[in-house]
Structures are given as C-alpha cells and as structure tokens.
Design an enzyme around this catalytic site. Sequence first.
Site, short mmCIF file in Angstrom:
data_model
loop_
_atom_site.label_atom_id
_atom_site.label_comp_id
_atom_site.label_asym_id
_atom_site.label_seq_id
_atom_site.Cartn_x
_atom_site.Cartn_y
_atom_site.Cartn_z
N ASN A 212 15.29 -2.60 9.08
CA ASN A 212 14.70 -3.85 9.58
C ASN A 212 15.59 -4.93 8.97
OD1 ASN A 212 12.67 -2.52 10.94
ND2 ASN A 212 11.25 -2.63 9.22
N LYS A 289 18.84 -0.13 13.90
CA LYS A 289 17.51 0.13 14.47
C LYS A 289 17.33 -0.90 15.56
CE LYS A 289 12.58 -0.18 13.16
NZ LYS A 289 11.62 -0.17 12.04
N GLU A 293 9.84 -1.26 16.95
CA GLU A 293 8.96 -1.99 16.04
C GLU A 293 9.39 -3.44 15.89
OE1 GLU A 293 8.91 0.56 12.52
OE2 GLU A 293 7.32 1.74 13.44
N LYS A 362 14.90 11.20 13.46
CA LYS A 362 13.97 11.59 12.39
C LYS A 362 13.65 13.07 12.49
CE LYS A 362 11.82 7.16 11.31
NZ LYS A 362 10.58 6.37 11.08
N ASP A 367 6.82 10.41 12.84
CA ASP A 367 7.23 9.49 11.78
C ASP A 367 7.03 10.05 10.38
OD1 ASP A 367 8.07 7.24 10.56
OD2 ASP A 367 6.50 5.91 11.29
N GLU A 395 6.40 7.46 1.68
CA GLU A 395 5.52 6.58 2.45
C GLU A 395 4.25 7.31 2.91
OE1 GLU A 395 7.31 4.88 5.96
OE2 GLU A 395 5.43 3.95 6.59
N TRP A 544 -0.70 2.91 16.71
CA TRP A 544 -0.62 2.75 15.25
C TRP A 544 -1.97 3.08 14.62
CZ3 TRP A 544 2.51 -2.46 14.21
CH2 TRP A 544 3.85 -2.24 14.57
O1 GCW Z 1 7.51 4.89 9.18
C1 GCW Z 1 7.92 3.64 9.64
C2 GCW Z 1 7.70 2.70 8.52
C3 GCW Z 1 8.45 1.40 8.68
C4 GCW Z 1 9.92 1.72 8.95
C5 GCW Z 1 10.01 2.59 10.19
C6 GCW Z 1 11.44 2.99 10.52
C7 GCW Z 1 11.86 0.50 8.32
O2 GCW Z 1 6.32 2.45 8.40
O3 GCW Z 1 8.29 0.66 7.49
O4 GCW Z 1 10.69 0.56 9.05
O5 GCW Z 1 9.28 3.77 9.98
O6 GCW Z 1 11.79 4.12 10.22
O7 GCW Z 1 12.17 2.21 11.08
#
Ligand code: GCW
Length: 705
Positions: A212, A289, A293, A362, A367, A395, A544
């Site tokens: 971000n 990115k 989001e 990922k 996530d 996280e 979410w």
């Molecule tokens: O899991 C989510 C997180 C965000 C993160 C996003 C991502 C950097 O909650 O905080 O942002 O993934 O991977 O881009």
Amino acid sequence: MLADDDGYRLWLRYEPVADAPRRAEYRAAFGELVLGERIAGTLATALAELERGLSGLLGEAPPARPQINKTAALVVGTPASLPMLAKLELAQDLAKLGDEGFLIRQTTSDGVACTVIAANRELGCLYGVFHLLRQVQLGRALTELATESAPKLRFRMLDHWDNLDRTIERGYAGFSLWDWHKLPDYLDPRYEDYARACASVGLNGSVLTNVNANALILTDTYLRKVAALANVFRPYGVRVYLTARFSAPIEIGGLASADPLAPAVRAFWREKADAIYRLIPDFGGFVVKANSEGQPGPEDYRRSHAEGANVLADALAPHGGVVIWRAFVYSNTAGEDRHKQAYDEFVPLDGKFRDNALLQVKNGAIDFQPREPFHPLFGALPRTPLLAEFQLTQEYLGCATHLCYLGPLLNETLDSDTFVAGPGSTVARVLEGAVHGGHATGLAAVSNIGSERNWCGHPFAQSNWFAYGRLAWDPALRADDIAEEWLQLTFTQDPRFVEEARRMMLESREAVVNYMTPLGLHHLMAWDHHYGPGPWIDQGRADWTSVYFHRADANGIGFDRSATGSNAVAQYAPPLRERFGKLESCPESLWLWFHHVAWDQEMTSGRTLWNELCHRYDAGAVAVSGMRSTWASLAGAIDGARHRHVSDLLAIQEKEARWWRDACLLYFQTFSRRPFPEGFDPPRGTLAEYRARRDRFVPGIRERG
Ligand code: GCW
C-alpha cells in the site's frame, strides 16, 4: 546459570563449540584462512564473517593469508580470484552451480590439507561461508562438511510492509527498521546485521516499503536514503526493491493521468527507472499492488494488469530490473466468490506479460489464512513466471502473541500437487520452472521483522524468518529438520530441549488452525485488526465479513465452492476439481472451505460435524496448554531471559486460544442448536461478553483517536 540472551544475534550466535575434541579438530583443519585475491566487496564480507564466526566458535580466528603456508587451510574463493583453485579441477562441478551456488570440498593441495569453499561468484562464496559456519555451530563432523548447493529459486524475497512514518502494516515487532528521517547520513548498525541475517539463510531481495505504497519513496530525497541502504546490503547480495504506486506519475510527476499507455506516463517511468539506477546500479525492481483494496492501477484507465505491468517492465528492462506484480486482486464491490477472482483476472493474461514481469501469487486464494488450499493460479499460467507469496508476520495467526511455527504451512503449500502436468506437478516444481519448462522464479514473504531488540517480537517468530529463507533456497527441505537446526543454533544443543521444543513447534500451526479456523473455516477474525475472534462480523463490505465466509445457518456451515455453489473447484486441474468438489473425497481439513456441510454429517472420527467442530476447537486450546507445560519443563535448559519471555507469551496464547474456542463455539451454537458434547469443558464467558469486547490500538494497523 546461562547468561541471559536478548535474542539479537538470532541464529548467528557463534558461541564456542561445546564439544572440546570437536573444537580442536576444527582448529587443526582450519589452520589458516586463505581467501581469493582482490579482497573487496562480497569476498571481504565473507572473510569478515569467517573471522567473526570462527573466533566465536573456536576461540580465535585462524590467521588470514593470501596463500597457504601452513599444513592445513580453509580456502575460499572463485576461480577468478584464487588461481590455486584451477589445480583442484573443480570446473565441472562448479559449472552446475550457477551464480549463487557453492561447493565445499576436503582435499589436499601440494601436500596441504585444505577445506575449500569455492563458487563461480563471490556471493556463492559468502553463502558457502555461512553454510560452513552453520555446520560448525551444529558441531558436525569434519567428514560431513563436503557438499554442493545451489538455490533452486532465483528470487528469494523478504517484503516489508513498512510505511515512511515507520509504522508497519500488520507488523507486530515494533516499528520499521528503516530510520528514514536519519537516512542517508546515519546508518544504524542494524542495517548490516539485517543483511547478514538475510544472507545467512540465502535471501537475496528486500522490498523496503509497503505494497500500500506512498509515491514519495520514488522522489529524489527518498531515493538517496534507499541508496544508502542498498550500499549496506550490497556486499551481502541483498538487492533492494521498492513498491511503486501506480498513480505516482500524478502524485510526484505532475501529470494529469497515470494511464499506462499515455506516452508521458511511459516517459515518467523510464526517467524514474534511469534516475534510480544512477543511484543504485543493482536495484532489483518494483513491486506493485494495483487495483486491489483501493490501490490505484491500470484498470482505472480500462487497461489490463498486463498493460500496466509492462510499462514498468519496459522502464526497468534496460537496467536488468524486474517488476513483480501482485495477483492479490479482487473487485471493489463484493460479487463473485473472492476465491475465484484472481484466477479469472489473470488466466486470460497468460503470455501477455513481458519477460521481466513476474506475477506474485499468495499461497492461497483468499488471504494468508491459517489453512488454505493452494492458490489455483499455481500451474494455471504456463507462460508467466510466478512467485509464491507467504506471510511471516502473523496477521491471521495470532498477531504478536502466538507461537506458530510456519514451516509446516510452507511445506504444505509447496508440496501441494497441482496435477497440471500430471502427478508430481507440485507448487514447488511450478516455481522452479520444472513443470512448464520456464525459468525458476521465486518466493516472497511478508516480513515479521521490526525494531524490537530480538527483531521479531516473539522469540519463536525468528524461526519463521529462518525457515522461510532456507525453503526459498531449497523448497524440498522439511519443516522438522529446519526446526531442529534452528533450535540448536538459536538456543542449545541439549537433546531433550531440542526434541521437546521441536515437537512443540511442529504442533503449533495445527493448534492455531484448530482453535481459530478448523476444518476449512476461514476469515473469522475480528474486524479490521484481525486480532481475536469475530465470527459474528456481518457489517460492512460483504466479502470482508465473517458471515460471508462461514455461511453458518440452521442446516450447517461452510462455503459451497463445489459445482452446486460458486464452482471455484473448477479452477483446479483434474483430478483435484473432482476431489475437492465432492464431500466424500475432499480432505476433511478443507471441508468447510469447499462445502456447506450439515451439522449432523458424520466424519471419519465417527463424530458429527458439530461434535467434531467442538472437538477441534477444544483440541487447539488443549494443545496450547500442553505447549505451556512442555515449555515450563524446559526451564534451565536455556537462558532465563528467553525462557521467561516465551513462558509469558505462552500464558497469553493459552488465554487467547481459549477465547477463540469459547467465542466461536458459542456463536456457531446459535445456528447448530445442538448441545456441547458430553464431557466438554463449558465456555467460560457468554457470547454477549465476547461480542461486546473491543480491542483498541491493536498493533499493525493505524487507528486514530
Ligand atoms: O491481508 C490483507 C491485509 C492488508 C494487506 C493486504 C495485501 C498490505 O489485511 O493489510 O495490505 O492483505 O496483501 O495487500
């Protein structure tokens, strides 16, 4: 009493080898250090590491000389820097080892017993030195030192989600290491120690900034600071990368648009890349990115992700840089199953990216959950080089307080068979380029490092940095071997300690899965900060919320992704789509990921789904209590400071595991309307109490006021 250890030295403690005869053997064998000529840069670093390591391990470092004049020597160099290597006929073996590999041989040269660390490039020598030091730390016999090793993956990246104000998105170990305010003039000694630690496990790329992204990092003022860090990392072979905000042409370039096909935008990126390479000649490239989001991206201009990535790739190509484009993309409005969106977006773009544009996927489709099936994009893009992205920072696995060794999670994803080219097409082999005959690509992981004295906050979180690095070098390594090695390097060789602590580590991830999200459940974490349970979250953007993912109702629970539901299973190659698609063949550990299952459905344990869910949540919490007593029994085996630290954190984890168990089960019981199984230890609080709990200022996110 063992002296307290603050954990700063990580796995590079270099305490004297405890076994005295072994220490004497090493001293005799490493009579003197002979290093390649033209000692500068990485070779000088390798020498410094050897001197530092051996003086700790052996009591003194052997003298360093340009050539042999004793009866035994430790010889380190490349054929170009050390002519004597020519006599040893290593050329054939070295040829297989590429730019970063190394070999270690025990041989004689003109009657002198030599332990030789040779590599094609200086960086290989440094990796060989770290390998040798690790073997000495582990007290391995001299006869076991000979080896050959080369990384199976080319990009071995650590991604920092560090902001310019030094907060870290999802960071649980303090603030950012990068002291932007004092850079470039003040170089914190930690920068070098960071690079040493990375190099010691073979990591070769560091993305300094949050995905971000803030465009300011690309301004001249910041680039000079970045260059100062790059200078420190360079001798350790750690290249610097930056996140590029797609709208930077507007924000710092004064343009009205960031449309990737606009000539002025292309020129902006070209000039930016040129400017960066003037300051940082070995700059790695950009990580992006986009359209995810709320981040800007090419879709803002109705351009594809490939069109966006290619503009940056073209700007970097003349300098040998790459753009790493993240596949973590899903729509800004909840619609299609989130599991499916990245696949749907990127499969049509296969073959449309430049050669120096890599896609970072990922490990799972949603996530970074405690358990996910592997991302269906692995194997589905034969013409696009891929990096798999993991999250070391916890996280979704307990934030700052939970001991969760991620080795088993990494193994699980990397070993997953995609079947895209028949059995054996594992994710690891896809990344190694072995399945589609492409280039080996790599791994990326979101770092768990911060300004805390011990780097990672939880003493055991260091093991995740270590294990990740080792697996990025060789994805075939096993989590249990890595855990054993890490424990010995980090704490002690005491066999009882190592055995018990290793067991604890290996069980820890499954414990987290059980007390948070058993049987394929996912994303039940509290709103936004993701600390603690929040299965009741139902407000805000649908995908979410927790209810979107668990879909509990009076009949059952779970997300139907089979052909009767979202049909995400169709994104996997046969026979997986059938295997996942039918309840009978779907692994029970993923049932609720792929199916909506009736509360009374019988499981292989003989329990109903509801009773199994209760059993799993309980087993997770019980496992943490077990870890706590195991750890208590190990007092005295290691220093008091680290033992106490872990004890206190395990006490917190025990409370939190119980919180998860009780809160989730009470909540799901409102749907199942079934009693807890016989003998079940009843929840300690009420659902209303759990729901009312509000945690404020949880680390890892910015909350104001
Ligand atoms: O899991 C989510 C997180 C965000 C993160 C996003 C991502 C950097 O909650 O905080 O942002 O993934 O991977 O881009």
